[in-house]
Design an enzyme around this catalytic site. Structure first.
Site, PDB file in Angstrom:
ATOM      1  CB  CYS A   6       0.451  -2.928   6.684  1.00 40.48           C
ATOM      2  SG  CYS A   6      -0.695  -2.209   5.502  1.00 40.48           S
ATOM      3  CB  CYS A  31      -0.936  -0.003   1.206  1.00 39.34           C
ATOM      4  SG  CYS A  31      -0.124   0.371   2.763  1.00 39.34           S
ATOM      5  CB  CYS A  89      -1.148  -3.465   2.123  1.00 44.62           C
ATOM      6  SG  CYS A  89       0.627  -3.300   2.394  1.00 44.62           S
ATOM      7  CB  CYS A 124       3.555  -0.531   3.135  1.00 49.76           C
ATOM      8  SG  CYS A 124       2.698  -1.222   4.573  1.00 49.76           S
ATOM      9  CG  ASP A 135      -2.385 -12.984  65.496  1.00 46.10           C
ATOM     10  OD1 ASP A 135      -1.824 -13.044  64.376  1.00 46.10           O
ATOM     11  OD2 ASP A 135      -1.830 -13.290  66.557  1.00 46.10           O
TER      12      ASP A 135
HETATM   13 ZN    ZN Z   1       0.583  -1.487   3.854  1.00 47.18          ZN
END
Ligand code: ZN
Length: 560
Positions: A142, A21, A139, A24, A375
């Protein structure tokens, strides 16, 4: 305008053609300006399509012919049923993909004359493969995280999820969790363009690339902030909004790494899968390129669907509250008392204090700690015992003095067995004050003591004269099941006895914290020396014990 230069073009073309894409491609071209990722995806894709198509007619005849040959080879391979994912072993050092897997000709503007008729047909039939990127679908790098999932629509869904939980917050930090196999795709894309990238000195190593996570945050932070009405999205905040993506279709893509690098995938307790992101990253650092290419397509295969976004996880950092408590009854443990998983008493100090706090802070849970413990049959009187409560994932955290006083009232009036004072919000760091020097502090007690023989006034006078008495206390029998066997030295600073009747007297003691008072009185079969039986030369036992004060000057006292 895309911040890409001429030197970026070969890498951009190759990745775009492989189905990366637009965002990217920017990542692999090492574009580190967050603003470059922010335009709507369609705009970016449009600009990138134009960029990879090249500056125009500057290609030589020779280049065009080469491209046509490469395209024909690709076509041939496709017809032979062997797609570009059939990586050839041994091509590790030279990162060039195997001959047939070469890019199907650098992407071109479809409007331009294609280098051959064949390529044009390819483009039409193969989903505009030569145009790459968006036209090719999800893509390959990614898995869609930086495409449709990095959008205003998704930002609005995230904001909606945050609002639905009604958290109180000042600023948010966005955290992203990606499927582990994305690392394999990143590695494959890197091997696909490593040579070009290095030649142009864009990136010498995979680490130089911009991470999917970063690009996602750069794009989405502003959008989410706007959807939430302008809240600040920062790098560090007490309030974290977690976005998680999964991609079942490719989950198995990283499994081959286990055989290649078994040491990276050791089964960890309480972890679902051994294929964690860290394990995959480690294995990818170790695996030789040739081995990787034998098992994984390069560039990565095209996925059918994009990642799915999981439910948004909102998490607010813990808030800490401190105060002092009194315990007025002799049948209430400090914390739930369980034996073999069975409750011995229906409530506890921590539960009585926690209930109104958890409700007011709308927390998911709590952790309780106190300065020592009494206690179950010991009361805690005076100003009470310091305690602190960690409230987990509080949905509300801002309370003023008055509101804190109201919560304090609610706790104290909820039961006649306890009361709370000095209730206040404190910082995590302050918690240390309660524990530090705990052993050196002084505690005051009142004990009701029974004696077998009649006790005389001179016996008591003798007791009252004792100062700074050092005891050797072997771990008491009654706590031996949870504490290590040891001899501990503790100091009784002073004592004061008052006769009640010939067989009973009240003994007030000031001691070093951590002194076992019951054992000091009855001697614990000689395990505490000296003890009161020895000192009085008669059998004695303790009937009742109250803590009168715990001298830890934290948390600060508040005006009544
Ligand atoms: Zn991508």
């Amino acid at each position: 305008m895309l911040p890409l230069k001429e030197k970026d073009r070969p890498v951009a073309q190759k990745l775009w053609a492989a189905g990366c894409c637009a965002r990217c491609v920017l990542r692999f071209c090492c574009v580190t300006a967050p603003a470059a990722y922010r335009p709507p995806y369609q705009d970016l894709a449009e600009q990138l399509r134009a960029f990879v198509a090249g500056p125009g007619d500057d290609k030589s005849q020779e280049e065009e012919e080469e491209e046509a040959v490469a395209a024909a080879a690709t076509e041939l391979r496709a017809e032979n049923g062997r797609s570009h994912d059939a990586a050839v072993p041994g091509s590790s050092e030279d990162s060039r993909p195997p001959p047939g897997a070469a890019e199907p000709g650098p992407a071109r503007d479809p409007a331009q004359d294609p280098p051959s008729k064949r390529l044009k047909l390819d483009a039409a039939a193969g989903g505009d493969a030569a145009a790459g990127g968006e036209a090719a679908g999800v893509c390959v790098a990614c898995l869609g995280v930086l495409q449709g999932l990095c959008s205003r629509t998704h930002a609005s869904k995230i904001a909606e999820a945050v609002r639905a939980e009604q958290f109180q917050f000042d600023a948010i930090v966005l955290s992203v969790s990606l499927p582990a196999q994305l690392g394999v795709r990143e590695h494959s894309c890197w091997l696909h363009v490593k040579k070009e990238a290095r030649e142009k000195s864009m990136a010498l190593d995979k680490d130089d690339l911009v991470q999917v996570k970063e690009a996602f945050k750069w794009t989405m932070q502003g959008l989410v902030a706007r959807e939430l009405g302008g809240v600040a999205v920062v790098a560090k905040s007490a309030f974290e909004v977690g976005v998680e993506f999964t991609h079942a279709e490719t989950d198995a893509d990283c499994h081959f790494l286990q055989a290649a690098c078994p040491s990276c995938f050791r089964a960890a307790k309480n972890k679902g899968s051994v294929f964690t992101r860290m394990a995959v990253v480690k294995a990818l650092e170790k695996i030789p390129d040739a081995t990787f290419l034998r098992h994984s397509p390069c560039p990565p295969a095209r996925p059918a669907a994009r990642c799915s976004a999981q439910d948004v996880q909102c998490l607010h950092a813990s808030v800490f509250v401190a105060g002092r408590y009194n315990k007025f009854c002799r049948s209430l443990p400090q914390t739930p008392w369980l034996i073999d998983g069975k409750r011995m008493m229906e409530s506890s100090v921590e539960e009585l204090i926690a209930a109104p706090l958890v409700s007011a802070f709308r927390a998911d849970g709590f952790n309780f700690s106190a300065s020592g413990r009494e206690d179950v049959d010991v009361r805690t009187l005076g100003k009470g015992r310091p305690f602190a409560m960690e409230l987990l994932n509080p949905h509300r955290f801002r309370f003023n003095r008055t509101e804190m006083r109201q919560i304090q009232e609610t706790i104290s009036s909820s039961s006649d067995r306890i009361a709370v004072r000095d209730l206040q919000v404190v910082s995590r760091d302050c918690m240390g004050h309660m524990k530090e020097g705990e052993e050196e502090k002084t505690k005051s007690y009142t004990a009701l003591v029974w004696t077998q023989k009649e006790v005389q006034e001179e016996d008591l006078a003798f007791i009252n004269d004792i100062k700074e008495l050092t005891l050797d206390q072997k771990t008491p029998l009654r706590v031996l099941h949870r504490r290590a066997l040891a001899v501990r030295q503790r100091v009784v600073h002073s004592m004061s006895a008052q006769l009640r009747d010939p067989h009973h007297f009240l003994l007030e003691l000031r001691t070093q914290a951590g002194t076992y008072i019951k054992e000091f009185v009855h001697g614990d079969f000689g395990r505490t020396r000296p003890n009161l039986c020895q000192l009085l030369k008669m059998d004695a036992d303790i009937l009742e014990l109250d803590v009168q004060s715990v001298d830890v000057d934290w948390p600060p006292a508040l005006p009544e």
